[in-house]
Design an enzyme around this catalytic site. Structure first.
Site, PDB file in Angstrom:
ATOM      1  N   SER A  60       0.868  -1.172   0.000  1.00 12.82           N
ATOM      2  CA  SER A  60       0.000   0.000   0.000  1.00 12.82           C
ATOM      3  C   SER A  60       0.906   1.224   0.000  1.00 12.82           C
ATOM      4  CB  SER A  60      -0.863   0.015   1.258  1.00 12.82           C
ATOM      5  OG  SER A  60      -1.595  -1.181   1.330  1.00 12.82           O
TER       6      SER A  60
ATOM      7  N   CYS B 110      -6.985  -0.772   7.439  1.00 19.09           N
ATOM      8  CA  CYS B 110      -5.910  -1.360   6.634  1.00 19.09           C
ATOM      9  C   CYS B 110      -5.044  -2.276   7.499  1.00 19.09           C
ATOM     10  CB  CYS B 110      -5.048  -0.264   6.023  1.00 19.09           C
ATOM     11  SG  CYS B 110      -3.684  -0.932   5.051  1.00 19.09           S
TER      12      CYS B 110
HETATM   13  P1  FAD Z   1       6.795 -14.337   1.247  1.00 20.82           P
HETATM   14  O1  FAD Z   1       8.010 -15.018   0.792  1.00 20.82           O
HETATM   15  O2  FAD Z   1       5.720 -14.123   0.276  1.00 20.82           O
HETATM   16  O3  FAD Z   1       6.241 -15.072   2.527  1.00 20.82           O
HETATM   17  C1  FAD Z   1       5.097 -14.579   3.159  1.00 20.82           C
HETATM   18  C2  FAD Z   1       4.658 -15.497   4.263  1.00 20.82           C
HETATM   19  O4  FAD Z   1       4.250 -16.739   3.715  1.00 20.82           O
HETATM   20  C3  FAD Z   1       5.727 -15.856   5.285  1.00 20.82           C
HETATM   21  O5  FAD Z   1       5.846 -14.905   6.269  1.00 20.82           O
HETATM   22  C4  FAD Z   1       5.190 -17.169   5.815  1.00 20.82           C
HETATM   23  O6  FAD Z   1       4.185 -16.914   6.769  1.00 20.82           O
HETATM   24  C5  FAD Z   1       4.569 -17.770   4.596  1.00 20.82           C
HETATM   25  N1  FAD Z   1       5.551 -18.679   3.967  1.00 20.82           N
HETATM   26  C6  FAD Z   1       6.473 -18.390   3.031  1.00 20.82           C
HETATM   27  N2  FAD Z   1       7.171 -19.478   2.698  1.00 20.82           N
HETATM   28  C7  FAD Z   1       6.694 -20.488   3.438  1.00 20.82           C
HETATM   29  C8  FAD Z   1       6.990 -21.874   3.529  1.00 20.82           C
HETATM   30  N3  FAD Z   1       7.949 -22.446   2.816  1.00 20.82           N
HETATM   31  N4  FAD Z   1       6.245 -22.612   4.382  1.00 20.82           N
HETATM   32  C9  FAD Z   1       5.269 -22.066   5.117  1.00 20.82           C
HETATM   33  N5  FAD Z   1       4.949 -20.769   5.073  1.00 20.82           N
HETATM   34  C10 FAD Z   1       5.647 -19.987   4.245  1.00 20.82           C
HETATM   35  N6  FAD Z   1       3.009  -5.605   3.574  1.00 20.82           N
HETATM   36  C11 FAD Z   1       3.654  -4.595   4.189  1.00 20.82           C
HETATM   37  O7  FAD Z   1       4.602  -4.826   4.955  1.00 20.82           O
HETATM   38  N7  FAD Z   1       3.279  -3.281   3.992  1.00 20.82           N
HETATM   39  C12 FAD Z   1       2.251  -2.952   3.164  1.00 20.82           C
HETATM   40  O8  FAD Z   1       1.951  -1.771   2.995  1.00 20.82           O
HETATM   41  C13 FAD Z   1       1.554  -4.006   2.503  1.00 20.82           C
HETATM   42  N8  FAD Z   1       0.510  -3.738   1.683  1.00 20.82           N
HETATM   43  C14 FAD Z   1      -0.138  -4.750   1.061  1.00 20.82           C
HETATM   44  C15 FAD Z   1      -1.216  -4.454   0.223  1.00 20.82           C
HETATM   45  C16 FAD Z   1      -1.889  -5.458  -0.435  1.00 20.82           C
HETATM   46  C17 FAD Z   1      -3.038  -5.136  -1.329  1.00 20.82           C
HETATM   47  C18 FAD Z   1      -1.473  -6.805  -0.246  1.00 20.82           C
HETATM   48  C19 FAD Z   1      -2.184  -7.917  -0.949  1.00 20.82           C
HETATM   49  C20 FAD Z   1      -0.425  -7.101   0.586  1.00 20.82           C
HETATM   50  C21 FAD Z   1       0.259  -6.084   1.245  1.00 20.82           C
HETATM   51  N9  FAD Z   1       1.350  -6.376   2.073  1.00 20.82           N
HETATM   52  C22 FAD Z   1       1.978  -5.339   2.719  1.00 20.82           C
HETATM   53  C23 FAD Z   1       1.897  -7.746   2.186  1.00 20.82           C
HETATM   54  C24 FAD Z   1       2.994  -7.942   1.107  1.00 20.82           C
HETATM   55  O9  FAD Z   1       2.418  -7.950  -0.171  1.00 20.82           O
HETATM   56  C25 FAD Z   1       3.760  -9.258   1.237  1.00 20.82           C
HETATM   57  O10 FAD Z   1       2.851 -10.305   1.319  1.00 20.82           O
HETATM   58  C26 FAD Z   1       4.676  -9.319   2.420  1.00 20.82           C
HETATM   59  O11 FAD Z   1       5.582  -8.248   2.393  1.00 20.82           O
HETATM   60  C27 FAD Z   1       5.471 -10.615   2.427  1.00 20.82           C
HETATM   61  O12 FAD Z   1       6.156 -10.774   1.226  1.00 20.82           O
HETATM   62  P2  FAD Z   1       7.514 -11.575   1.140  1.00 20.82           P
HETATM   63  O13 FAD Z   1       7.807 -11.852  -0.293  1.00 20.82           O
HETATM   64  O14 FAD Z   1       8.572 -10.887   1.936  1.00 20.82           O
HETATM   65  O15 FAD Z   1       7.185 -12.911   1.896  1.00 20.82           O
END
Ligand code: FAD
Length: 694
Positions: free
Chosen positions: A454, A647
């Site tokens: 966001s 949010c």
């Molecule tokens: P990922 O690699 O995608 O992992 C996310 C989670 O999935 C992990 O923490 C864990 O719980 C699970 N996971 C991953 N791998 C495994 C595995 N092997 N086994 C089990 N569980 C697992 N985030 C913010 O910080 N700020 C924002 O403003 C924000 N806005 C958003 C707005 C929207 C509309 C949406 C949809 C999401 C928003 N998010 C926000 C969330 C953001 O998009 C991400 O999902 C978040 O940052 C995690 O991404 P990542 O790639 O670091 O983690």
């Protein structure tokens, strides 16, 4: 003088040349070619413009089942592919997968009864269709649907149509699985026959995969009966042909080393930037905004000047991740590809309807690093599919058991949060799995998805700089051999560390390739695009607003408050601006603490910030408690038609806030609680209550 024939021919040729030059890439390229590489590399030459007629396409390619998907994050698309694969291998169906956006639907009335259509539809946000399903949904659910055959509604235009339906939803949202429910209703009303139950998967309960697996078995039986299909022993047939290109060097200009499309490959990225075409944006600024050592939250300023990317306050920015080198290495080692990791490969769908989910030719390393979701949770069905390719019979038996036994799988795989390579190396004790066809990974693993954030800035204040507020994901399970490190947020953390010249710009030894393919991201760049949202401030700034955003949920509200402070500073009449924020401790994770004071200087008493510190006192205090304390004030503002925004965490917080608001309204107005709930519902339908939750 009159033009002679030769002049005319020359002129006409010139004209054609000029038109061709200026329309290049607009009309010539295949309509939906995300990589823009069909002209250059696929099938050796020009393709005709793709037909939007699904019946024609099925006829041409000899299909009797089409699996349409409406997908936002890739899960529905993945399920569609899995259904196509299973239908073909177990029941001999001639299947194809189709993006709803790529076809017209007004000929569904001519769909023959010996064929079947599947709809795998995700519901997005507040009961909305996914971006690629908007037109289909408007068509099928519209007031006056009309089909090419001209049959009237009374005559049931779809009486020949057999369909199968599965929906992907989230029960924490009010309009749970609205898409599949409404589409099924519309189809049945028009005479279509539903095969089996319309399945519903629930992301909110975390049971999507198991819901899908449980739904599909009886569905297949019902479909087999209805179409007279014989089940046979499924034999794996790769969907993609992978050719090693020993004639090509990975450094050659034609090889994709992670570039998302042809323009990027050729080094001249150009807009419009969207879900198929990211902008490699410079990160103007990055900083840590938690004051604790143990957790990280990043504030970043993404510079979009000169890119033509525009946003409005409340929109989302998508960040295109790169997998960490550590996990890429693990994956490559687990499948015994180390010696070939930089070999050039061409990947082609064996069937003309199979789409390769990344541009080709490429290398194994690039495909795994930039295009496959290799760190994600593992699907149990995928474990079954891998079993036959195990290095030995014992491992095969164990993999088969894991794939078949839901509880066993949860205890030994899901609960430990293993990713696919971790599972493979654990099962084989390090022996490489050399028998798995690489095609199976392309089919079985998700295509890597951009992550949304966001936007935490105001477009009015900083139109060319987009702010991100991201909490770095790190999930540890006591006793587990691995800590789950969020792919994108740790990538961003590494970029921040590099920008600050930190001695070890490599959190947790993750070893991200920060310079990108061919060093194209050198100098702190990140691929992004913007998605517009409906989460918007009232157009009239004098309207009061109430915002509830604990943790990173405060992101868009920093943008909202920044905007209203600027409006106030410019002398505009800005209404009450009330913000409920929550975090653990003032000295630990109170985001933007000093900035709020600055905004207060412009907004004065009209800015009312209420903070819940959950771990400072003897009792846990959350935003919900702070709302209750401010009940009278909230009610007064709602009387003045305040907009209400939530949010952050969808699973618990957003739902509770909804409930509490209903209670506050009921209490303050002396109404029964049910009436309070109804009022909140009505606020939602009129957009006075808006959510941006995940
Ligand atoms: P990922 O690699 O995608 O992992 C996310 C989670 O999935 C992990 O923490 C864990 O719980 C699970 N996971 C991953 N791998 C495994 C595995 N092997 N086994 C089990 N569980 C697992 N985030 C913010 O910080 N700020 C924002 O403003 C924000 N806005 C958003 C707005 C929207 C509309 C949406 C949809 C999401 C928003 N998010 C926000 C969330 C953001 O998009 C991400 O999902 C978040 O940052 C995690 O991404 P990542 O790639 O670091 O983690």
């Amino acid at each position: 003088a009159q033009l002679d024939t030769l002049d005319i021919i020359v002129l006409v040729l010139l004209c054609i040349g000029t038109i061709a030059y200026f329309t290049k890439g607009t009309y010539w390229a295949v309509a939906n070619d995300p990589y823009g590489n069909s002209l250059a590399h696929q099938n050796g030459g020009l393709k005709s413009t793709k037909s939007r007629n699904i019946l024609e396409k099925m006829e041409e390619t000899g299909k009797n089942a089409v699996i349409f998907y409406g997908s936002q994050t890739g899960t529905a698309e993945d399920y569609a592919s899995r259904l196509a694969k299973e239908g073909a291998s177990r029941f001999g169906l001639k299947t194809m997968v189709a993006d709803l956006e790529d076809y017209d639907y007004d000929n569904l009335d001519s769909f023959p009864s010996d064929k079947v259509v599947f709809f795998v539809l995700a519901t997005y946000g507040e009961g909305e269709p996914t971006d690629n399903a908007v037109d289909f949904y408007e068509f099928i659910n519209g007031e006056d649907v009309s089909f090419a055959g001209g049959t009237s509604m009374e005559e049931k235009p779809l009486s020949n149509l057999k369909y199968v339906g599965f929906g992907l939803g989230n029960n924490t949202y009010e309009h749970y699985n609205l898409m599949i429910r409404n589409v099924a209703k519309a189809l049945v009303k028009m005479g279509a026959t539903q095969i089996g139950e319309a399945g519903e998967g629930d992301d909110g309960a975390g049971t999507m995969e198991e819901d899908f697996l449980a739904w599909k078995e009886p569905m297949w039986q019902a479909l087999a009966e209805s179409m007279g299909l014989e089940e046979r022993e499924a034999v794996y047939e790769p969907a993609f042909e992978i050719t090693q290109r020993d004639d090509m060097d990975p450094e050659e200009d034609l090889v994709y080393l992670g570039e998302p499309n042809k323009n990027h490959l050729e080094g001249n990225q150009r807009g419009p930037y969207n879900a198929n075409n990211p902008y490699i944006a410079p990160i103007a600024e990055s900083k840590e905004i938690f004051t604790t050592q143990s957790r990280n939250c990043l504030h970043m300023e993404i510079d979009v000047s000169g890119s033509n990317i525009s946003y409005t306050t409340g929109d989302h920015i998508a960040v295109w991740p790169t997998n960490p080198g550590k996990e890429v290495d693990r994956f490559i080692k687990a499948i015994g590809l180390e010696s070939k990791r930089h070999s050039v490969i061409s990947v082609k769908g064996k069937d003309p309807t199979a789409k390769v989910p990344f541009p080709s030719p490429s290398t194994y390393d690039a495909v795994i690093r930039y295009h496959m979701e290799i760190c994600a949770p593992i699907s149990r069905q995928f474990v079954s599919q891998l079993a036959p390719f195990a290095p030995n019979e014992d491992i095969k038996a164990e993999m088969t058991k894991l794939g078949a036994d839901k509880d066993y799988f949860h205890q030994n795989v899901a609960d430990w949060k293993l990713n696919i390579a971790q599972l493979l190396e654990q099962q084989s004790k390090g022996e490489p799995w050399t028998k798995i066809p690489f095609s199976l990974f392309i089919e079985g693993l998700h295509k890597i998805q951009p992550r949304y954030y966001s936007i935490s800035s105001s477009s009015l204040v900083q139109k060319n700089k987009i702010s991100i507020t991201a909490v770095v994901e790190s999930v540890e399970k006591p006793g587990a051999p691995h800590i789950v490190k969020g792919v994108t947020t740790n990538y961003l953390l590494a970029l921040k560390q590099k920008q600050h010249g930190e001695p070890n710009p490599d959190p947790h030894g993750l070893n991200y390739a920060l310079n990108g393919p061919r060093n194209k991201y050198d100098g702190i760049h990140v691929p992004v695009h913007v998605r517009h949202s409906n989460f918007k401030l009232p157009s009239d700034p004098s309207k009061p607003i109430i915002m509830v955003g604990p943790g990173s949920g405060v992101a868009p509200f920093r943008g909202f408050v920044q905007e209203r402070a600027a409006q106030a500073a410019a002398g505009e009449n800005v209404g009450k601006t009330m913000l409920f924020f929550g975090c653990r401790r003032r000295e630990e994770d109170f985001l933007y603490a000093s900035e709020w004071e600055e905004y207060k200087k412009d907004l004065g008493d009209n800015f009312d910030l209420r903070v819940a510190f959950s771990r400072e006192g003897p009792n846990k205090v959350y935003v919900q408690h702070k709302m209750k304390e401010a009940a009278a004030e909230i009610n007064k503002l709602l009387d003045q038609k305040a907009y209400f925004y939530v949010c952050g965490d969808a699973a618990n917080m957003a739902r509770e806030v909804n409930t509490i608001l209903g209670q506050i309204i009921a209490e303050q107005r002396g109404l029964p609680e049910s009436k309070g709930e109804e009022i909140v519902k009505a606020m939602r339908s009129s957009n006075q209550y808006q959510e941006d939750v995940w």
